[in-house]
Design an enzyme around this catalytic site. Structure first.
Site, PDB file in Angstrom:
ATOM      1  N   SER A 139       0.820  -1.214   0.000  1.00  0.00           N
ATOM      2  CA  SER A 139       0.000   0.000   0.000  1.00  0.00           C
ATOM      3  C   SER A 139       0.851   1.259   0.000  1.00  0.00           C
ATOM      4  O   SER A 139       1.923   1.300   0.629  1.00  0.00           O
ATOM      5  CB  SER A 139      -0.877  -0.007   1.249  1.00  0.00           C
ATOM      6  OG  SER A 139      -1.548   1.215   1.395  1.00  0.00           O
ATOM      7  N   TYR A 163      -1.977  -0.305  10.699  1.00  0.00           N
ATOM      8  CA  TYR A 163      -2.197  -0.950   9.394  1.00  0.00           C
ATOM      9  C   TYR A 163      -0.942  -0.818   8.528  1.00  0.00           C
ATOM     10  O   TYR A 163      -0.435  -1.800   7.983  1.00  0.00           O
ATOM     11  CB  TYR A 163      -3.413  -0.320   8.701  1.00  0.00           C
ATOM     12  CG  TYR A 163      -3.527  -0.689   7.248  1.00  0.00           C
ATOM     13  CD1 TYR A 163      -3.843  -1.993   6.865  1.00  0.00           C
ATOM     14  CD2 TYR A 163      -3.288   0.254   6.246  1.00  0.00           C
ATOM     15  CE1 TYR A 163      -3.926  -2.336   5.526  1.00  0.00           C
ATOM     16  CE2 TYR A 163      -3.375  -0.088   4.905  1.00  0.00           C
ATOM     17  CZ  TYR A 163      -3.695  -1.385   4.546  1.00  0.00           C
ATOM     18  OH  TYR A 163      -3.759  -1.731   3.226  1.00  0.00           O
ATOM     19  N   LYS A 167       1.853  -3.675   7.071  1.00  0.00           N
ATOM     20  CA  LYS A 167       2.221  -3.861   5.651  1.00  0.00           C
ATOM     21  C   LYS A 167       3.744  -3.720   5.474  1.00  0.00           C
ATOM     22  O   LYS A 167       4.375  -4.476   4.724  1.00  0.00           O
ATOM     23  CB  LYS A 167       1.495  -2.833   4.774  1.00  0.00           C
ATOM     24  CG  LYS A 167       0.006  -3.087   4.614  1.00  0.00           C
ATOM     25  CD  LYS A 167      -0.257  -4.266   3.684  1.00  0.00           C
ATOM     26  CE  LYS A 167      -1.724  -4.580   3.581  1.00  0.00           C
ATOM     27  NZ  LYS A 167      -2.018  -5.793   2.825  1.00  0.00           N
TER      28      LYS A 167
HETATM   29  P1  NAD Z   1     -11.256  -6.478   0.965  1.00  0.00           P
HETATM   30  O1  NAD Z   1     -11.502  -6.400   2.430  1.00  0.00           O
HETATM   31  O2  NAD Z   1     -12.393  -6.218   0.046  1.00  0.00           O
HETATM   32  O3  NAD Z   1     -10.619  -7.892   0.592  1.00  0.00           O
HETATM   33  C1  NAD Z   1      -9.847  -8.635   1.506  1.00  0.00           C
HETATM   34  C2  NAD Z   1     -10.396 -10.044   1.511  1.00  0.00           C
HETATM   35  O4  NAD Z   1      -9.634 -10.814   2.435  1.00  0.00           O
HETATM   36  C3  NAD Z   1     -11.860 -10.123   1.953  1.00  0.00           C
HETATM   37  O5  NAD Z   1     -12.583 -10.909   1.035  1.00  0.00           O
HETATM   38  C4  NAD Z   1     -11.795 -10.789   3.323  1.00  0.00           C
HETATM   39  O6  NAD Z   1     -12.955 -11.561   3.589  1.00  0.00           O
HETATM   40  C5  NAD Z   1     -10.528 -11.620   3.189  1.00  0.00           C
HETATM   41  N1  NAD Z   1      -9.865 -11.912   4.462  1.00  0.00           N
HETATM   42  C6  NAD Z   1      -9.613 -11.069   5.488  1.00  0.00           C
HETATM   43  N2  NAD Z   1      -8.984 -11.716   6.481  1.00  0.00           N
HETATM   44  C7  NAD Z   1      -8.827 -12.993   6.076  1.00  0.00           C
HETATM   45  C8  NAD Z   1      -8.243 -14.144   6.662  1.00  0.00           C
HETATM   46  N3  NAD Z   1      -7.713 -14.123   7.882  1.00  0.00           N
HETATM   47  N4  NAD Z   1      -8.240 -15.294   5.945  1.00  0.00           N
HETATM   48  C9  NAD Z   1      -8.786 -15.348   4.705  1.00  0.00           C
HETATM   49  N5  NAD Z   1      -9.365 -14.289   4.111  1.00  0.00           N
HETATM   50  C10 NAD Z   1      -9.374 -13.123   4.788  1.00  0.00           C
HETATM   51  O7  NAD Z   1     -10.054  -5.479   0.656  1.00  0.00           O
HETATM   52  P2  NAD Z   1      -9.473  -4.997  -0.749  1.00  0.00           P
HETATM   53  O8  NAD Z   1      -9.770  -3.553  -0.870  1.00  0.00           O
HETATM   54  O9  NAD Z   1      -9.849  -5.925  -1.819  1.00  0.00           O
HETATM   55  O10 NAD Z   1      -7.912  -5.108  -0.418  1.00  0.00           O
HETATM   56  C11 NAD Z   1      -7.165  -6.265  -0.749  1.00  0.00           C
HETATM   57  C12 NAD Z   1      -5.746  -6.079  -0.243  1.00  0.00           C
HETATM   58  O11 NAD Z   1      -5.206  -4.880  -0.795  1.00  0.00           O
HETATM   59  C13 NAD Z   1      -5.642  -5.937   1.270  1.00  0.00           C
HETATM   60  O12 NAD Z   1      -4.500  -6.635   1.701  1.00  0.00           O
HETATM   61  C14 NAD Z   1      -5.448  -4.448   1.479  1.00  0.00           C
HETATM   62  O13 NAD Z   1      -4.723  -4.171   2.643  1.00  0.00           O
HETATM   63  C15 NAD Z   1      -4.677  -4.063   0.238  1.00  0.00           C
HETATM   64  N6  NAD Z   1      -4.862  -2.667  -0.150  1.00  0.00           N
HETATM   65  C16 NAD Z   1      -6.121  -2.171  -0.310  1.00  0.00           C
HETATM   66  C17 NAD Z   1      -6.289  -0.834  -0.638  1.00  0.00           C
HETATM   67  C18 NAD Z   1      -7.657  -0.248  -0.768  1.00  0.00           C
HETATM   68  O14 NAD Z   1      -7.805   0.975  -0.628  1.00  0.00           O
HETATM   69  N7  NAD Z   1      -8.701  -1.022  -1.056  1.00  0.00           N
HETATM   70  C19 NAD Z   1      -5.160  -0.007  -0.836  1.00  0.00           C
HETATM   71  C20 NAD Z   1      -3.900  -0.556  -0.683  1.00  0.00           C
HETATM   72  C21 NAD Z   1      -3.745  -1.900  -0.337  1.00  0.00           C
HETATM   73  C1  WQD Z   2      -9.193  10.266   0.330  1.00  0.00           C
HETATM   74  C2  WQD Z   2      -9.357  11.763   0.519  1.00  0.00           C
HETATM   75  C3  WQD Z   2      -9.639  12.385   2.821  1.00  0.00           C
HETATM   76  C4  WQD Z   2     -13.512  10.399   3.365  1.00  0.00           C
HETATM   77  C5  WQD Z   2      -6.866   5.143   2.475  1.00  0.00           C
HETATM   78  C6  WQD Z   2      -5.915   4.458   3.399  1.00  0.00           C
HETATM   79  C7  WQD Z   2      -4.753   3.898   2.632  1.00  0.00           C
HETATM   80  C8  WQD Z   2      -5.233   3.023   1.461  1.00  0.00           C
HETATM   81  C9  WQD Z   2      -6.268   3.715   0.635  1.00  0.00           C
HETATM   82  C10 WQD Z   2      -5.244   0.713   2.103  1.00  0.00           C
HETATM   83  C11 WQD Z   2      -8.596  12.314   1.721  1.00  0.00           C
HETATM   84  C12 WQD Z   2     -10.896  12.703   2.037  1.00  0.00           C
HETATM   85  C13 WQD Z   2     -12.332  10.870   2.853  1.00  0.00           C
HETATM   86  C14 WQD Z   2     -14.544  11.315   3.688  1.00  0.00           C
HETATM   87  C15 WQD Z   2     -13.147  13.114   2.926  1.00  0.00           C
HETATM   88  N1  WQD Z   2      -5.855   1.821   1.923  1.00  0.00           N
HETATM   89  N2  WQD Z   2     -12.150  12.212   2.632  1.00  0.00           N
HETATM   90  N3  WQD Z   2     -14.330  12.645   3.445  1.00  0.00           N
HETATM   91  O1  WQD Z   2      -6.914   8.180   3.262  1.00  0.00           O
HETATM   92  O2  WQD Z   2      -6.002   8.471   0.903  1.00  0.00           O
HETATM   93  O3  WQD Z   2      -6.218   6.225   1.838  1.00  0.00           O
HETATM   94  O4  WQD Z   2      -7.320   4.216   1.476  1.00  0.00           O
HETATM   95  O5  WQD Z   2      -4.070   0.481   1.982  1.00  0.00           O
HETATM   96  O6  WQD Z   2      -4.009   3.168   3.533  1.00  0.00           O
HETATM   97  O7  WQD Z   2      -5.442   5.406   4.347  1.00  0.00           O
HETATM   98  O8  WQD Z   2      -8.266   7.436   1.223  1.00  0.00           O
HETATM   99  O9  WQD Z   2     -10.586   7.562   0.538  1.00  0.00           O
HETATM  100  O10 WQD Z   2     -10.045   7.655   3.017  1.00  0.00           O
HETATM  101  O11 WQD Z   2      -9.467   9.601   1.564  1.00  0.00           O
HETATM  102  O12 WQD Z   2     -13.001  14.331   2.745  1.00  0.00           O
HETATM  103  O13 WQD Z   2     -15.625  10.944   4.180  1.00  0.00           O
HETATM  104  O14 WQD Z   2     -10.747  12.023   0.812  1.00  0.00           O
HETATM  105  O15 WQD Z   2      -9.393  13.378   3.780  1.00  0.00           O
HETATM  106  O16 WQD Z   2      -8.153  13.601   1.375  1.00  0.00           O
HETATM  107  P1  WQD Z   2      -6.804   7.686   1.886  1.00  0.00           P
HETATM  108  P2  WQD Z   2      -9.672   7.986   1.604  1.00  0.00           P
END
Ligand code: NAD
Ligand code: WQD
Length: 356
Positions: A139, A163, A167
């Site tokens: 991430s 979190y 990672k």
């Molecule tokens: P998500 O929560 O939709 O998907 C994660 C999946 O993992 C879910 O289906 C959940 O049921 C499953 N899961 C959780 N714990 C588990 C466990 N112990 N065993 C088996 N399955 C389990 O999230 P996503 O948005 O699809 O994210 C996927 C990955 O990408 C995550 O590792 C997240 O940290 C990373 N990521 C997400 C974002 C984002 O903003 N969505 C950004 C950067 C990184």
């Molecule tokens: C985006 C922008 C907020 C909600 C997060 C995690 C990051 C990654 C992606 C997993 C910011 C603003 C948000 C709201 C708002 N996830 N905002 N009102 O914070 O960039 O990233 O998701 O790895 O780890 O931190 O994304 O969508 O929360 O925010 O004004 O109700 O929207 O302040 O500027 P962020 P976000």
């Protein structure tokens, strides 16, 4: 045709990646405990890709196993069963994990357990079963408050919440593992920026539990009438309009990035790649609201409130290394993101629970 294991493959990013990989011709096993996903997502993936899997049954191409990545017995069985069926798992995409920043501050033990212990269990099972090709969901949160924007992969790793720490710890473990067995591990740490949007069919998309933490699903739910208005966290950031700027990446572009990473790892010698997956473009909160209003034809009322703790002003990727190493770059615009996000939200106002 490659046999792949996708942990967390029923989730938001995993389900879209399943679709892209099935269309590429791969066979998939999904291991998911459904703690944050619905089995309906993969039923729809199966339908969209011309398969007919249901939550209970499996097809040759898409098999769903309900289980926890921390359960070593379950993991071992997944690898052994695949090998006994004559289709050993050749590579793993590791999506499974917990991802809510605020929750991680309140429950650090659970986040370290699922994200780090879960990854350690998975890596041990892979090693024991001679499967050493891995794509890891990392991430942009690793960069904390970035000093230079766009952010290159060489920027300092300074996460600012549990979190992000979990990672960063997994990335470190992957480096240690690769160093322990030179020329054996093929690893890609993909640092996603802000994944949003949905498949253009509107059949699969993001379905957060409870109140969304993130901007895009919140805006979608205001547009569809599930919530009355958006709170914009800060109007005094040093940005083009005073609201926070992020690099929003269409989830289908992200899914295609995983396909490119798997292709690259399987074709090249052992290596550990670390790549930003982002568009390189920044959009402000107000720009996202306006783009969503255009796409949906709905009003998104908002009020500007105080800044949210832990937010950075601007987070935008330098995605040039991913282009160089994978030949991948984003293809879809913010307007495409909003159009497809609206297709999903308007057809499934309450997410997958509408159909259960
Ligand atoms: P998500 O929560 O939709 O998907 C994660 C999946 O993992 C879910 O289906 C959940 O049921 C499953 N899961 C959780 N714990 C588990 C466990 N112990 N065993 C088996 N399955 C389990 O999230 P996503 O948005 O699809 O994210 C996927 C990955 O990408 C995550 O590792 C997240 O940290 C990373 N990521 C997400 C974002 C984002 O903003 N969505 C950004 C950067 C990184
Ligand atoms: C985006 C922008 C907020 C909600 C997060 C995690 C990051 C990654 C992606 C997993 C910011 C603003 C948000 C709201 C708002 N996830 N905002 N009102 O914070 O960039 O990233 O998701 O790895 O780890 O931190 O994304 O969508 O929360 O925010 O004004 O109700 O929207 O302040 O500027 P962020 P976000």
């Amino acid at each position: 045709m490659t046999q792949l294991l996708l942990t967390g493959g029923a989730g938001f990013i995993g389900s879209h990646t399943c679709l892209v990989l099935l269309q590429e011709g791969h066979n998939l096993i999904v291991l998911d405990d459904h703690s944050n996903s619905s089995p309906v997502a993969l039923e729809r993936v199966a339908t969209l890709s011309g398969l007919s899997a249901s939550a209970e049954s499996s097809t040759e191409r898409l098999q769903l196993i309900q289980g926890d990545i921390r359960d070593s017995t379950c993991l071992g069985k997944v690898f052994i069963d695949a090998r006994n069926a004559g289709k050993p798992i050749e590579a793993v995409i590791h999506f499974a994990g917990l991802k809510a920043v605020g929750e991680s501050v309140r429950e650090p033990l659970r986040y370290w357990d699922v994200n780090l212990t879960g990854s350690r269990c998975l890596l041990a099972a892979m090693n024991a079963n001679d499967c050493r090709t891995l794509v890891f969901s990392s991430s942009a949160t690793l960069y904390g408050y970035p000093k230079d924007v766009p952010i290159p992969e060489t920027a300092p790793i300074k996460p600012i919440n549990p979190y992000g720490h979990s990672k960063a710890a997994v990335e470190q473990l992957l480096h240690d593992l690769a160093a322990s067995a030179p020329n054996q591990w093929r690893i890609a740490c993909l640092r996603y920026f802000n994944p949003v949007g949905a498949h253009p069919s509107g059949k699969i998309g993001e379905d957060p539990l409870g109140t969304p933490n993130n901007l895009f699903p919140f805006v979608s739910q205001v547009a569809v009438g599930r919530r009355t208005s958006l709170q914009v966290f800060g109007g005094d950031w040093p940005t083009k309009d005073g609201t926070g700027v992020r690099d929003y990446i269409h989830v289908m572009d992200l899914a295609e990035g995983h396909r490119a990473a798997i292709d690259c790892l399987l074709a090249e010698p052992a290596q550990l790649l670390t790549l930003n997956l982002g568009s390189g473009q920044g959009a402000s909160v107000v720009e996202v609201v306006r783009a969503f209003e255009r796409a949906s034809g709905c009003q998104v009322p908002y009020e500007v409130v105080a800044r949210r703790a832990g937010d950075a002003a601007i987070t935008v990727a330098d995605p040039s290394l991913a282009l160089q190493r994978l030949g991948w770059r984003t293809q879809r615009s913010l307007d495409d993101i909003c159009r497809d996000g609206w297709a999903w939200q308007s057809a499934n106002p309450s997410g997958y629970s509408d159909q259960q």
